[in-house]
Design a protein around this motif. Structure first.
Motif, PDB file in Angstrom:
ATOM      1  N   TRP A  53      25.275   5.335  24.445  1.00  0.00           N
ATOM      2  CA  TRP A  53      25.780   5.821  23.707  1.00  0.00           C
ATOM      3  C   TRP A  53      26.920   6.741  23.849  1.00  0.00           C
ATOM      4  CZ3 TRP A  53      23.334   3.771  19.952  1.00  0.00           C
ATOM      5  CH2 TRP A  53      22.259   3.009  19.524  1.00  0.00           C
ATOM      6  N   ASN A  54      27.451   6.646  25.014  1.00  0.00           N
ATOM      7  CA  ASN A  54      28.718   6.544  25.642  1.00  0.00           C
ATOM      8  C   ASN A  54      29.721   6.966  24.932  1.00  0.00           C
ATOM      9  OD1 ASN A  54      30.881   7.741  26.600  1.00  0.00           O
ATOM     10  ND2 ASN A  54      30.941   5.496  27.479  1.00  0.00           N
ATOM     11  N   THR A  55      30.063   8.155  24.234  1.00  0.00           N
ATOM     12  CA  THR A  55      30.776   8.002  22.944  1.00  0.00           C
ATOM     13  C   THR A  55      31.920   7.052  23.055  1.00  0.00           C
ATOM     14  OG1 THR A  55      30.216  10.553  22.833  1.00  0.00           O
ATOM     15  CG2 THR A  55      32.223   9.999  21.263  1.00  0.00           C
ATOM     16  N   ARG A  56      32.614   7.432  24.141  1.00  0.00           N
ATOM     17  CA  ARG A  56      33.466   6.278  24.082  1.00  0.00           C
ATOM     18  C   ARG A  56      33.942   5.112  24.078  1.00  0.00           C
ATOM     19  NH1 ARG A  56      37.588   9.297  26.684  1.00  0.00           N
ATOM     20  NH2 ARG A  56      37.146  10.809  28.761  1.00  0.00           N
ATOM     21  N   VAL A  57      32.841   4.251  23.783  1.00  0.00           N
ATOM     22  CA  VAL A  57      32.351   3.060  23.346  1.00  0.00           C
ATOM     23  C   VAL A  57      31.968   3.172  21.883  1.00  0.00           C
ATOM     24  CG1 VAL A  57      31.394   2.408  25.903  1.00  0.00           C
ATOM     25  CG2 VAL A  57      29.537   2.972  24.215  1.00  0.00           C
ATOM     26  N   LYS A  58      31.274   4.239  21.200  1.00  0.00           N
ATOM     27  CA  LYS A  58      31.381   4.155  19.445  1.00  0.00           C
ATOM     28  C   LYS A  58      32.236   3.785  18.817  1.00  0.00           C
ATOM     29  CE  LYS A  58      28.763   6.061  16.203  1.00  0.00           C
ATOM     30  NZ  LYS A  58      28.092   5.414  16.371  1.00  0.00           N
ATOM     31  N   PRO A  59      33.534   3.904  18.939  1.00  0.00           N
ATOM     32  CA  PRO A  59      34.367   3.390  18.360  1.00  0.00           C
ATOM     33  C   PRO A  59      34.149   1.240  18.458  1.00  0.00           C
ATOM     34  CG  PRO A  59      35.644   4.609  19.338  1.00  0.00           C
ATOM     35  CD  PRO A  59      34.502   4.636  20.159  1.00  0.00           C
ATOM     36  N   HIS A  60      33.441   0.802  19.331  1.00  0.00           N
ATOM     37  CA  HIS A  60      33.546  -0.473  19.618  1.00  0.00           C
ATOM     38  C   HIS A  60      32.756  -0.591  18.874  1.00  0.00           C
ATOM     39  CE1 HIS A  60      37.296  -0.951  22.408  1.00  0.00           C
ATOM     40  NE2 HIS A  60      36.443   0.723  22.925  1.00  0.00           N
ATOM     41  N   TRP A 187      41.424  10.834  19.353  1.00  0.00           N
ATOM     42  CA  TRP A 187      41.136  11.407  17.989  1.00  0.00           C
ATOM     43  C   TRP A 187      40.007   9.955  17.785  1.00  0.00           C
ATOM     44  CZ3 TRP A 187      42.116   9.289  13.120  1.00  0.00           C
ATOM     45  CH2 TRP A 187      42.955   8.219  12.807  1.00  0.00           C
ATOM     46  N   VAL A 188      39.390   9.054  17.910  1.00  0.00           N
ATOM     47  CA  VAL A 188      38.640   8.150  16.598  1.00  0.00           C
ATOM     48  C   VAL A 188      37.627   8.428  17.506  1.00  0.00           C
ATOM     49  CG1 VAL A 188      38.057   5.984  16.460  1.00  0.00           C
ATOM     50  CG2 VAL A 188      40.265   6.718  15.916  1.00  0.00           C
ATOM     51  N   GLN A 189      37.262   8.450  18.754  1.00  0.00           N
ATOM     52  CA  GLN A 189      36.069   9.163  19.716  1.00  0.00           C
ATOM     53  C   GLN A 189      35.464   9.888  19.676  1.00  0.00           C
ATOM     54  OE1 GLN A 189      37.432   8.764  23.396  1.00  0.00           O
ATOM     55  NE2 GLN A 189      37.423   6.098  23.925  1.00  0.00           N
TER      56      GLN A 189
END
Length: 361
Positions: A53-60, A187-189
């Motif tokens: 649930w790391n925010t850095r992988v949320k877009p992926h 900005w997306v993360q």
């Protein structure tokens, strides 16, 4: 990279976790309402786990589900600690553009991890802050174990207790905008994180307090994400956040669109500008090539033309008027309003739309 690099299970990590007396430093955080000094240890990068649930992988995660037509709760149903999942997260992290600086920095052997900026982990070895750095350490070390032997062990601060998912997200967000400003979310993360918090009923003020932003800044970012969501839906790519961020380069266009929408008075004018902007943004190269301008400048000009009545949404007019040609004559205007042709922004070619906006500017 071998499976041995993708962490121990929660129970196995806790059994092998160093004793507090073995700590080499302390790291201050606010956790579950208390100011704490976390013990910092040197821990082998092989035994740590990424945070799904790391925010850095949320877009992926969102794009993976969209591309594979999976249900929204798909990642809640899988084993987040499995080697397969951990390897998948590693792949997502390696694709992040914000990883380039960290990779370039640590690729230089003279740059070593600092004990003052440790990774932060749960008691069972899941990284809440520092997933991107852990990914870089693993890639460099596995590529040349001798050259990058100093990256085999990472400084890790370990929380004393487990927290709720919300407490973990709040802690992660706090790190990004205060302690590690050089590695802030893109900005997306951050936008996806803000949107999730808003859906939970949090006020803009409450969200802003977590990440050190004003409620106006939070509101502005949320509006950008709403426009981006509408845009992706309009081009049949809902959920394709990675592509939007990495391939489309439209952040400035969304910011300009938000600013110009705020200046228009009627809902019809706002919707027409949104229609125009989305058409330009879908094919920015065709819209601007050879014209000496950019999409966000075209949006500014389009907003002025809408106010003057020169650009109209033909689909909105079909309810009361018959369908007209792309260039349809309109009633004579006074000198103050300048007599010009209306342009149906829904049917004219994108390049022609841009030319019309420039001509009427």
């Amino acid at each position: 990279m071998g499976d041995e690099f993708f962490g121990l299970g929660p129970s196995a990590f806790e059994r092998t976790r160093p004793e507090k007396t073995q700590s080499i430093s302390a790291y201050s955080v606010k956790w579950q309402g208390s100011d704490l000094n976390l013990p910092v240890f040197k821990i082998n990068i092989r035994v740590l786990r990424y945070n799904l649930w790391n925010t850095r992988v949320k877009p992926h995660l969102n794009q993976y589900m969209a591309q594979n037509k999976l249900p929204e709760n798909y990642f809640e149903t899988i084993d987040k600690n499995s080697i397969e999942t951990q390897r998948q997260i590693n792949g997502f992290l390696r694709k992040n553009p914000d990883r380039k600086e960290a990779f370039k920095f640590f690729k230089n052997q003279g740059n070593k991890p600092e004990v003052q900026e440790p990774l932060v982990a749960t008691p069972d070895g899941r990284i809440l802050n520092g997933n991107q750095r852990l990914c870089v350490f693993r890639e460099l070390y596995s590529s040349d174990t001798k050259k990058y032997s100093h990256l085999e062990m990472a400084y890790v601060a370990i929380l004393p207790t487990k927290g709720t998912p919300q407490q973990e997200r709040d802690l992660e967000a706090t790190f990004q905008d205060t302690k590690l400003s050089a590695a802030m979310f893109d900005w997306v993360q951050q936008g996806l994180w803000l949107s999730e918090e808003k859906k939970k009923g949090k006020s803009n003020h409450a969200i802003g307090r977590i990440i050190g932003k004003s409620q106006d800044e939070v509101a502005r970012h949320l509006r950008l994400m709403e426009l981006a969501t509408q845009f992706l839906k309009s081009i049949n790519k809902e959920g394709y956040w990675v592509e939007l961020r990495d391939s489309m380069s439209l952040r400035q266009a969304f910011k300009t669109l938000d600013e110009q929408i705020g200046k228009l008075k009627t809902v019809e004018e706002k919707n027409t500008l949104r229609t125009i902007a989305f058409r330009l943004m879908e094919n920015p190269e065709k819209a601007s090539k050879g014209k000496g301008t950019s999409v966000h400048l075209l949006i500014i000009s389009a907003a002025k033309s809408i106010v003057d009545g020169q650009l109209v949404d033909g689909k909105k007019k079909t309810q009361s008027k018959p369908k007209t040609a792309i260039l349809a004559p309109i009633k004579k205007r006074t000198a103050a309003t300048r007599s010009k042709d209306e342009i149906d922004v829904t049917t004219v070619d994108v390049s022609g739309l841009a030319d019309a906006i420039i001509d009427q500017g």
